[in-house]
Design an enzyme around this catalytic site. Structure first.
Site: not given
Ligand code: XBP
Ligand code: MG
Length: 232
Positions: A8, A10, A51, A121
């Site tokens: 993953d 973020d 987002g 995501t």
């Molecule tokens: C985390 C998310 C993303 C980020 C914001 O993604 O849910 O939506 O919070 O990025 P992951 P965006 O943990 O799956 O990497 O605004 O580009 O969605």
């Molecule tokens: Mg994540």
């Protein structure tokens, strides 16, 4: 070796969500909206991944004023584009470090012959910025497969992004292990049949990780023997 580790992004590679939260608030200010997400509200909003989906969740479930009655999709897309620009500038500005053990884990996995993938995501531009800021030019070729954002119809906790990663890796779920930070991510990987290690981040500590094969504070405490044991 026909085994892969699917990371993953973020919260797992780096503590990025404060940067995302700041970028959302910059976009709201630029759009003249009376919105500001503090950490307590953002923790709740992180229950929805993506987002654009998170902005819609805020509008529809938290009674936010200022959104138009018509063309809401277009409004959200334009606002999120501002946010992505702000976030990539924040990341390119430096100051964001990989979480402890992430770099070493990736390097050891490479040396051991594992294939590497990302299943996230987040928006692809955010990945480019993060990999560039943390790995430099080497970041581009690091991952064999990158599945991100709107490339799938249903975001985490749906399995779509992990199923796409398995498809592009041309590997069965039993030949992969996922590394996640959140319950949404854990559910997504498990729904795709992938054994999952969880390294909770600042925003996800305290979530329920009952379905995880292993929960550790960070990849700096991962023993590769424990990871190897998770493959089918
Ligand atoms: C985390 C998310 C993303 C980020 C914001 O993604 O849910 O939506 O919070 O990025 P992951 P965006 O943990 O799956 O990497 O605004 O580009 O969605
Ligand atoms: Mg994540």
């Amino acid at each position: 070796m026909d085994r892969a580790i699917i990371f993953d992004v973020d919260g797992t590679l780096a503590e990025t969500e404060e940067g995302h939260r700041e970028a959302f608030n910059i976009a709201f200010r630029e759009a003249g909206l009376p919105w500001s997400w503090d950490q307590e509200l953002y923790r709740k909003l992180l229950g929805v991944t993506g987002g654009k989906e998170r902005i819609r969740y805020f509008i529809e479930d938290f009674g936010a004023d200022g959104a138009p009655e018509q063309n809401l999709d277009q409004f959200i897309r334009a606002l999120h584009a501002k946010k992505t620009l702000a976030y990539t500038e924040i990341v390119k500005g430096g100051g964001l470090e990989l979480r402890p053990g992430v770099r070493e884990c990736i390097e050891e996995a490479r040396q051991r012959g594992y294939r590497l993938a990302l299943a996230t995501t987040t928006t692809p531009a955010n990945i480019d910025a993060l990999l560039g800021a943390t790995f430099g030019d080497a970041g581009q070729g690091l991952f064999d497969v990158i599945c991100a954002g709107d490339s799938v119809p249903n975001k985490k906790p749906a399995p779509d992004v992990y199923l796409q990663a398995l498809d592009e890796l041309e590997l069965p779920a039993g030949s992969c292990v996922a590394i996640e930070d959140s319950r949404n991510g854990l559910l997504s990987a498990r729904a795709a049949g992938i054994a999952t290690i969880v390294t909770p981040c600042l925003y996800t500590r305290g979530e329920d990780f009952a379905e995880a094969a292993l929960v550790i504070d960070g990849l700096d405490s991962l023993d590769f023997a424990d990871l190897d044991a998770l493959f089918g």
